[in-house]
Design a protein around this motif. Structure first.
Motif, PDB file in Angstrom:
ATOM      1  N   THR A   5       0.827  -1.177  -0.043  1.00  7.71           N
ATOM      2  CA  THR A   5       0.093  -0.056   0.103  1.00  7.71           C
ATOM      3  C   THR A   5       0.798   1.208   0.096  1.00  7.71           C
ATOM      4  N   ARG A   6       0.746   2.209  -0.994  1.00  5.51           N
ATOM      5  CA  ARG A   6       1.621   3.383  -1.082  1.00  5.51           C
ATOM      6  C   ARG A   6       0.384   4.366  -0.601  1.00  5.51           C
ATOM      7  N   ILE A   7       1.263   5.410   0.148  1.00  3.20           N
ATOM      8  CA  ILE A   7       0.651   6.604   0.707  1.00  3.20           C
ATOM      9  C   ILE A   7       1.219   7.931   0.340  1.00  3.20           C
ATOM     10  N   ALA A   8       0.605   8.881  -0.085  1.00  3.34           N
ATOM     11  CA  ALA A   8       1.207  10.055  -0.262  1.00  3.34           C
ATOM     12  C   ALA A   8       1.152  10.742   0.939  1.00  3.34           C
ATOM     13  N   VAL A   9       2.227  11.401   1.512  1.00  3.81           N
ATOM     14  CA  VAL A   9       1.933  12.135   2.592  1.00  3.81           C
ATOM     15  C   VAL A   9       2.369  13.826   2.364  1.00  3.81           C
ATOM     16  N   THR A  10       1.342  14.614   2.660  1.00  2.58           N
ATOM     17  CA  THR A  10       1.611  16.095   2.478  1.00  2.58           C
ATOM     18  C   THR A  10       1.629  16.509   3.799  1.00  2.58           C
ATOM     19  N   PRO A  17       1.763  19.809   9.966  1.00  5.91           N
ATOM     20  CA  PRO A  17       3.176  19.027  10.107  1.00  5.91           C
ATOM     21  C   PRO A  17       3.460  18.307  11.321  1.00  5.91           C
ATOM     22  N   GLU A  18       2.870  18.627  12.424  1.00 11.17           N
ATOM     23  CA  GLU A  18       3.184  17.881  13.757  1.00 11.17           C
ATOM     24  C   GLU A  18       2.367  16.734  13.705  1.00 11.17           C
ATOM     25  N   VAL A  19       1.069  16.782  13.308  1.00 14.56           N
ATOM     26  CA  VAL A  19       0.059  15.710  13.204  1.00 14.56           C
ATOM     27  C   VAL A  19       0.505  14.827  12.170  1.00 14.56           C
ATOM     28  N   VAL A  20       0.899  15.156  11.081  1.00 15.48           N
ATOM     29  CA  VAL A  20       1.273  14.350  10.017  1.00 15.48           C
ATOM     30  C   VAL A  20       2.405  13.604  10.358  1.00 15.48           C
ATOM     31  N   GLY A  21       3.350  14.280  11.155  1.00 17.66           N
ATOM     32  CA  GLY A  21       4.792  13.687  11.565  1.00 17.66           C
ATOM     33  C   GLY A  21       4.460  12.494  12.440  1.00 17.66           C
ATOM     34  N   GLU A  22       3.582  12.802  13.468  1.00 15.76           N
ATOM     35  CA  GLU A  22       3.115  11.480  14.477  1.00 15.76           C
ATOM     36  C   GLU A  22       2.258  10.460  13.761  1.00 15.76           C
ATOM     37  N   ALA A  23       1.500  10.794  12.691  1.00 18.62           N
ATOM     38  CA  ALA A  23       0.943   9.801  12.110  1.00 18.62           C
ATOM     39  C   ALA A  23       1.862   8.784  11.208  1.00 18.62           C
ATOM     40  N   VAL A  24       2.876   9.443  10.756  1.00 21.49           N
ATOM     41  CA  VAL A  24       3.921   8.708  10.003  1.00 21.49           C
ATOM     42  C   VAL A  24       4.586   7.715  11.006  1.00 21.49           C
ATOM     43  N   ARG A  25       4.816   8.405  12.176  1.00 23.92           N
ATOM     44  CA  ARG A  25       5.587   7.630  13.220  1.00 23.92           C
ATOM     45  C   ARG A  25       5.074   6.395  13.658  1.00 23.92           C
ATOM     46  N   CYS A  26       3.562   6.524  13.804  1.00 25.80           N
ATOM     47  CA  CYS A  26       2.809   5.456  14.209  1.00 25.80           C
ATOM     48  C   CYS A  26       2.708   4.416  13.104  1.00 25.80           C
ATOM     49  N   LEU A  27       2.491   5.015  11.743  1.00 24.46           N
ATOM     50  CA  LEU A  27       2.841   3.915  10.626  1.00 24.46           C
ATOM     51  C   LEU A  27       4.030   3.016  10.651  1.00 24.46           C
ATOM     52  N   LEU A  36       3.884  -5.054   8.030  1.00 26.98           N
ATOM     53  CA  LEU A  36       2.762  -4.362   7.088  1.00 26.98           C
ATOM     54  C   LEU A  36       3.371  -4.116   5.789  1.00 26.98           C
ATOM     55  N   ALA A  37       2.822  -4.241   4.710  1.00 21.95           N
ATOM     56  CA  ALA A  37       3.533  -3.772   3.479  1.00 21.95           C
ATOM     57  C   ALA A  37       2.924  -2.344   3.026  1.00 21.95           C
ATOM     58  N   VAL A  38       3.554  -1.505   3.716  1.00 23.40           N
ATOM     59  CA  VAL A  38       3.098   0.066   3.483  1.00 23.40           C
ATOM     60  C   VAL A  38       4.572   0.787   3.403  1.00 23.40           C
ATOM     61  N   GLU A  39       4.174   1.617   2.477  1.00 22.07           N
ATOM     62  CA  GLU A  39       5.368   2.813   2.207  1.00 22.07           C
ATOM     63  C   GLU A  39       4.847   4.068   1.769  1.00 22.07           C
ATOM     64  N   TRP A  40       5.409   5.220   2.017  1.00 24.86           N
ATOM     65  CA  TRP A  40       4.956   6.431   1.639  1.00 24.86           C
ATOM     66  C   TRP A  40       6.146   7.384   1.098  1.00 24.86           C
ATOM     67  N   THR A  41       5.409   8.110   0.321  1.00 29.91           N
ATOM     68  CA  THR A  41       6.400   9.176  -0.132  1.00 29.91           C
ATOM     69  C   THR A  41       6.000  10.518   0.134  1.00 29.91           C
ATOM     70  N   ARG A  42       6.866  11.197   0.720  1.00 30.61           N
ATOM     71  CA  ARG A  42       6.611  12.765   1.474  1.00 30.61           C
ATOM     72  C   ARG A  42       6.792  13.828   0.171  1.00 30.61           C
ATOM     73  N   PHE A  43       5.545  14.492   0.052  1.00 31.86           N
ATOM     74  CA  PHE A  43       5.482  15.561  -0.765  1.00 31.86           C
ATOM     75  C   PHE A  43       5.448  17.086  -0.141  1.00 31.86           C
ATOM     76  N   PRO A  44       6.199  18.088  -0.440  1.00 38.76           N
ATOM     77  CA  PRO A  44       5.976  19.257   0.227  1.00 38.76           C
ATOM     78  C   PRO A  44       5.132  20.005  -0.166  1.00 38.76           C
TER      79      PRO A  44
END
Length: 67
Positions: A5-10, A17-27, A36-44
């Motif tokens: 599963t691929r996730i785009a992180v904005t 930014p703080e909420v997204v950072g914590e969500a990624v940390r949880c993932l 889990l087969a999960v990966e993400w790409t961060r977009f600015p």
């Protein structure tokens, strides 16, 4: 083997930014613990900082990048 599963992180704005950072940390924790087969790409973008620098909410090829 499960499909990845691929996730785009904005970043978002304000508290985003703080909420997204914590969500990624949880993932990251869940991925490591459960394999889990999960990966993400961060977009600015979209973010206030991106808009200030580029004068637009996101690049013209944003949707292509998200594919």
């Amino acid at each position: 083997m499960a499909e990845t599963t691929r996730i785009a992180v904005t970043p978002g704005d304000g508290i985003g930014p703080e909420v997204v950072g914590e969500a990624v940390r949880c993932l990251e924790t869940l991925r490591a613990k459960h394999g889990l087969a999960v990966e993400w790409t961060r977009f600015p973008w979209p973010s206030h900082a991106w808009h200030e620098e580029h004068g637009e909410s996101m690049p013209k090829d944003a949707l292509k990048q998200l594919q």
